[in-house]
Scaffold this active site. Structure first.
Site, mmCIF file in Angstrom:
data_model
loop_
_atom_site.group_PDB
_atom_site.id
_atom_site.type_symbol
_atom_site.label_atom_id
_atom_site.label_comp_id
_atom_site.label_asym_id
_atom_site.label_seq_id
_atom_site.Cartn_x
_atom_site.Cartn_y
_atom_site.Cartn_z
ATOM 1 N N SER A 1 0.816 -1.210 0.000
ATOM 2 C CA SER A 1 0.000 0.000 0.000
ATOM 3 C C SER A 1 0.857 1.270 0.000
ATOM 4 O O SER A 1 1.600 1.531 -0.929
ATOM 5 C CB SER A 1 -0.956 -0.029 1.193
ATOM 6 O OG SER A 1 -1.875 1.021 1.149
ATOM 7 N N ASP B 1 -2.409 6.312 -3.582
ATOM 8 C CA ASP B 1 -1.291 5.671 -2.892
ATOM 9 C C ASP B 1 -0.755 4.550 -3.764
ATOM 10 O O ASP B 1 -1.230 4.341 -4.886
ATOM 11 C CB ASP B 1 -1.695 5.183 -1.498
ATOM 12 C CG ASP B 1 -2.702 4.041 -1.546
ATOM 13 O OD1 ASP B 1 -3.366 3.891 -2.589
ATOM 14 O OD2 ASP B 1 -2.827 3.314 -0.542
ATOM 15 N N ASP C 1 -0.959 1.354 -4.016
ATOM 16 C CA ASP C 1 -1.792 0.292 -4.596
ATOM 17 C C ASP C 1 -3.144 0.812 -5.082
ATOM 18 O O ASP C 1 -3.991 0.022 -5.497
ATOM 19 C CB ASP C 1 -1.974 -0.870 -3.617
ATOM 20 C CG ASP C 1 -2.883 -0.539 -2.441
ATOM 21 O OD1 ASP C 1 -2.976 0.648 -2.077
ATOM 22 O OD2 ASP C 1 -3.502 -1.462 -1.878
ATOM 23 N N ASP D 1 -5.824 2.119 -3.721
ATOM 24 C CA ASP D 1 -7.118 1.925 -3.069
ATOM 25 C C ASP D 1 -7.553 3.125 -2.242
ATOM 26 O O ASP D 1 -8.623 3.114 -1.638
ATOM 27 C CB ASP D 1 -7.123 0.653 -2.216
ATOM 28 C CG ASP D 1 -6.160 0.690 -1.038
ATOM 29 O OD1 ASP D 1 -5.377 1.652 -0.915
ATOM 30 O OD2 ASP D 1 -6.187 -0.270 -0.232
#
Length: 455
Positions: free
Chosen positions: A105, A248, A250, A252
């Site tokens: 993340s 960010d 990843d 999400d």
């Protein structure tokens, strides 16, 4: 009382790449355990989808994970770098038996993580994670389930994964809504959304400037993205853009930046969209789900509109569980994870941005005029720790917390907890006076540092 888990934290398995537990050996074992837990009793050949972000270590973990899955007689679909919510969507839409995301993340490139999705596109429940962990840690636990040589699985790359996700994203806003005339800066964090983020905005008609969209395996989240807003603020003001979108690593979560360079975070999104959805009769259960970290201003804003705020423990998996249990369709975190359950099973930074951009288009108002909450002063003190000593076992910390609660006198909120993904203690305080809550947070942080600090 259940034994503490050794591998899984609040959002999958996470740590420093090539160090326990994020090793190729563990990735292989996790792949085997996942394939076994999601075996198909009816005998249909199983398929597990694996995606990742742009970290250098992703290649190592992807290969090991795929090997473990194939050894159990299941096939692997590899989609390469794609946002976490894209993996959830593809797992569901392609009818895979499970999905795997290799990502840490918002963490720096040295870290990596592994998290799983069910065939419905939801993050796994605690019981299923415990089963996978037990099989991973017990040597020989699934040896007898290895596939016969003729039944070993195959791995193949899905070349049109990005295109499938792109079409899905565009379908999350009304067909008549276009972004023509909007100048948008998007910070891709050199992460998983570096291609699909700019492309979806461009295809919807926006004038797009992409920054941090050149990943090299080691620059993910490096002074960019949703946790480092300085660069996108400067770009929005320099380009005289209507809005900025900071993702960010990843993809999400998203933090938006208005035309004045001010942040519009997850709480702002939930206040705006909660009230909008309620006015249109589309807010399920007349409630929004958020964590204990969301600002008190969000609660006040929703209450004024007759909307209930339901709080959960920290982490978007906790938010998603509550949303599913109560059939709610809007929830999220201050950090920018927002779940629009009518569109996606997990937080999606691009969907979040597109929903807000749709309101800008429909109302003709700039983002700065769409703020629907007055933020209460809030401070967050992050204290590095060597070990997670129970707070109740540190008398000085207990005294500092009790004293802070007394001095707040009911006009604020205080939360002290350990991070589930990093060796940090987090002290969050809200109140009416910024100086007072800052002093209180530092006092509690100092007490923690003295007893459990990392130096």
């Amino acid at each position: 009382m259940e034994a503490p888990r050794k591998l899984f934290g609040t959002d999958g398995v996470r740590g420093v790449a090539n160090r326990e537990p994020i090793t190729s050996e563990n990735a292989l074992k996790l792949g085997r355990a996942l394939a076994h837990v999601f075996r198909n009793p009816a005998g249909r050949h199983r398929r597990i989808l694996i995606g990742k972000d742009t970290r250098l270590s992703g290649y190592m973990l992807e290969t090991a994970m795929a090997s473990g899955v194939c050894s159990m007689g299941a096939d692997v679909w590899l989609v390469g770098p794609l946002p976490t919510p894209g993996i959830a969507f593809l797992t569901r839409s392609m009818r895979a038996d499970a999905g795997v995301v290799i990502s840490a993340s918002h963490n720096s490139f040295e870290d990596n993580g592994i998290k799983f999705f069910s065939r419905e596109g939801f993050k796994l429940d605690d019981e299923t994670e415990r089963k996978i962990e037990a099989l991973t840690l017990r040597d020989g636990a699934i040896e007898r389930y290895r596939a016969h040589p003729a039944d070993i699985g195959k791995a193949a790359r899905i070349d049109d994964a990005l295109g499938r996700y792109l079409v899905f994203l565009k379908g999350c806003i009304p067909r008549e809504v276009g972004l023509d005339g909007l100048k948008i800066v998007i910070d891709c964090a050199n992460g998983a959304a570096y291609r699909v983020g700019p492309e979806v905005l461009d295809e919807l008609g926006a004038d797009v400037t992409a920054i941090a969209a050149e990943p090299d395996g080691m620059n993910i989240n490096l002074n960019c993205g949703a946790t480092h807003l300085e660069r996108i603020r400067e770009a929005v003001l320099r380009e005289r853009a209507n809005v900025g979108i900071a993702l960010d690593g990843d993809g999400d979560r998203a933090i938006l930046i208005d035309e004045r360079g001010e942040a519009f975070d997850g709480d702002d999104v939930m206040a705006l969209m909660g009230r909008k959805m309620d006015a249109k009769g589309n807010l399920a259960g007349n409630a929004v789900v958020a964590t204990v970290m969301s600002n008190l201003g969000l609660e006040i804003s929703l209450r004024e509109a007759g909307i209930k705020l339901i709080r959960t423990e920290v982490g978007d998996p906790a938010v998603a569980r509550e949303m599913r249990a109560g059939a709610y369709n809007l929830g999220g975190e201050q950090s920018g994870h927002v779940i629009f359950m009518d569109s996606s099973t997990t937080g999606d930074g691009l969907i979040t941005a597109l929903k807000v951009l749709s309101v800008m288009v429909e109302t003709g108002k700039p983002l700065s005029k769409l703020r629907a909450m007055r933020r209460m002063p809030q401070v967050l003190e992050n204290v590095p720790v060597k070990r997670r000593v129970p707070l109740s076992k540190m008398p000085a910390v207990v005294r500092a917390i009790t004293d802070a609660e007394r001095r707040l006198a009911g006009n604020g909120r205080l939360l002290v907890r350990y991070s589930g993904t990093e060796m940090l203690a987090r002290v969050m305080i809200e109140g009416e006076e910024a100086k007072q809550i800052g002093d209180l947070a530092r006092e509690i942080g100092a007490a923690i540092r003295k007893h459990a600090g990392a130096g």
